[in-house]
Design an enzyme around this catalytic site. Structure first.
Site, mmCIF file in Angstrom:
data_model
loop_
_atom_site.group_PDB
_atom_site.id
_atom_site.type_symbol
_atom_site.label_atom_id
_atom_site.label_comp_id
_atom_site.label_asym_id
_atom_site.label_seq_id
_atom_site.Cartn_x
_atom_site.Cartn_y
_atom_site.Cartn_z
ATOM 1 C CG ASP A 136 -8.235 9.069 4.275
ATOM 2 O OD1 ASP A 136 -8.199 9.977 5.256
ATOM 3 O OD2 ASP A 136 -7.490 8.667 3.575
ATOM 4 C CE1 TYR A 140 -3.835 2.450 0.672
ATOM 5 C CE2 TYR A 140 -2.198 3.236 2.573
ATOM 6 C CZ TYR A 140 -3.480 3.224 1.664
ATOM 7 O OH TYR A 140 -4.223 4.329 1.739
ATOM 8 C CG ASP A 180 -4.375 4.863 7.235
ATOM 9 O OD1 ASP A 180 -4.679 6.008 7.726
ATOM 10 O OD2 ASP A 180 -4.196 4.548 6.006
#
Lengths: 135, 135
Positions: free
Chosen positions: B50, B26, B110
């Site tokens: 997000d 990612y 995250d």
């Protein structure tokens, strides 16, 4: 990222400073060695997954039972990074626990959600036994 | 914490190394400036928040639309801390984005969940505009 539109849909979200206050109170309660002080920060119907992916503890009684292992066993706890996002927070912290004659250190990332009074409504702790370090 | 019982109930959980691999892929995809490379890491019916607390993007098309803002705009992205827990991971990372003549840096936390093939099934990014820094 990407973009800088950080408006959230958590209309009931407490102020970021209130969330920060609860996270700091949580770490102070870990340091106190009083599970009652920790549990008082949770909402009545809160859920707890520690580590994340295990069966959740649901409600104040189950959460109190979980933290009772800490009674009389003050932890060292230090906040490393806190990110507040709407009615949630993610934070990286260091906790050092006495176990028998040894001390164990782990630096989990915890994620919490909060109600409008900044009480914890859910907690998930991200760590695994690989992250435990004997000092 | 407390306790050292880290058995999870995520019986379908991919190996921790597979999860680490997806997280590293990612970040590499963010560096590549190719939204297609990012989106390829998501499961078809994945969800994305997000920042956390905003309305979720649901499904590959909505997620592709979200990341399309990054096309041709390679980011700098560096993993700071990764914690894998069952079929989930939380990670703290630094991302530096070109915006016009400037660069902005942010260090979100995250949280992702993964399917048995270590594809991302959900992503929540914890950060707020207060955490954005112009370099």
């Amino acid at each position: 990222m990407p973009g800088t539109d950080t408006d959230t849909t958590d209309s009931f979200a407490p102020a970021p400073d209130a969330i920060r206050g609860t996270v700091e109170a949580y770490l102070a309660a870990l340091r106190s060695g009083s599970s009652a002080a920790i549990v008082a920060l949770y909402a009545d119907d809160a859920t707890l997954e520690d580590p994340a992916g295990t069966a959740p503890k649901v409600g104040r009684d189950a959460i109190a039972q979980f933290y009772s292992a800490l009674d009389g066993s003050p932890q060292k706890a230090e906040l490393l990074t806190l990110r507040v996002s709407g009615a949630s927070a993610a934070f990286h912290f260091r906790v050092t626990s006495p176990v028998g004659d040894h001390e164990y250190e782990v630096e989990p990332i915890d994620v919490m959600t909060f109600d409008e009074q900044a009480r914890i409504t859910s907690m998930r702790a991200y760590w695994s036994s690989e992250n435990l370090r004997q000092l």
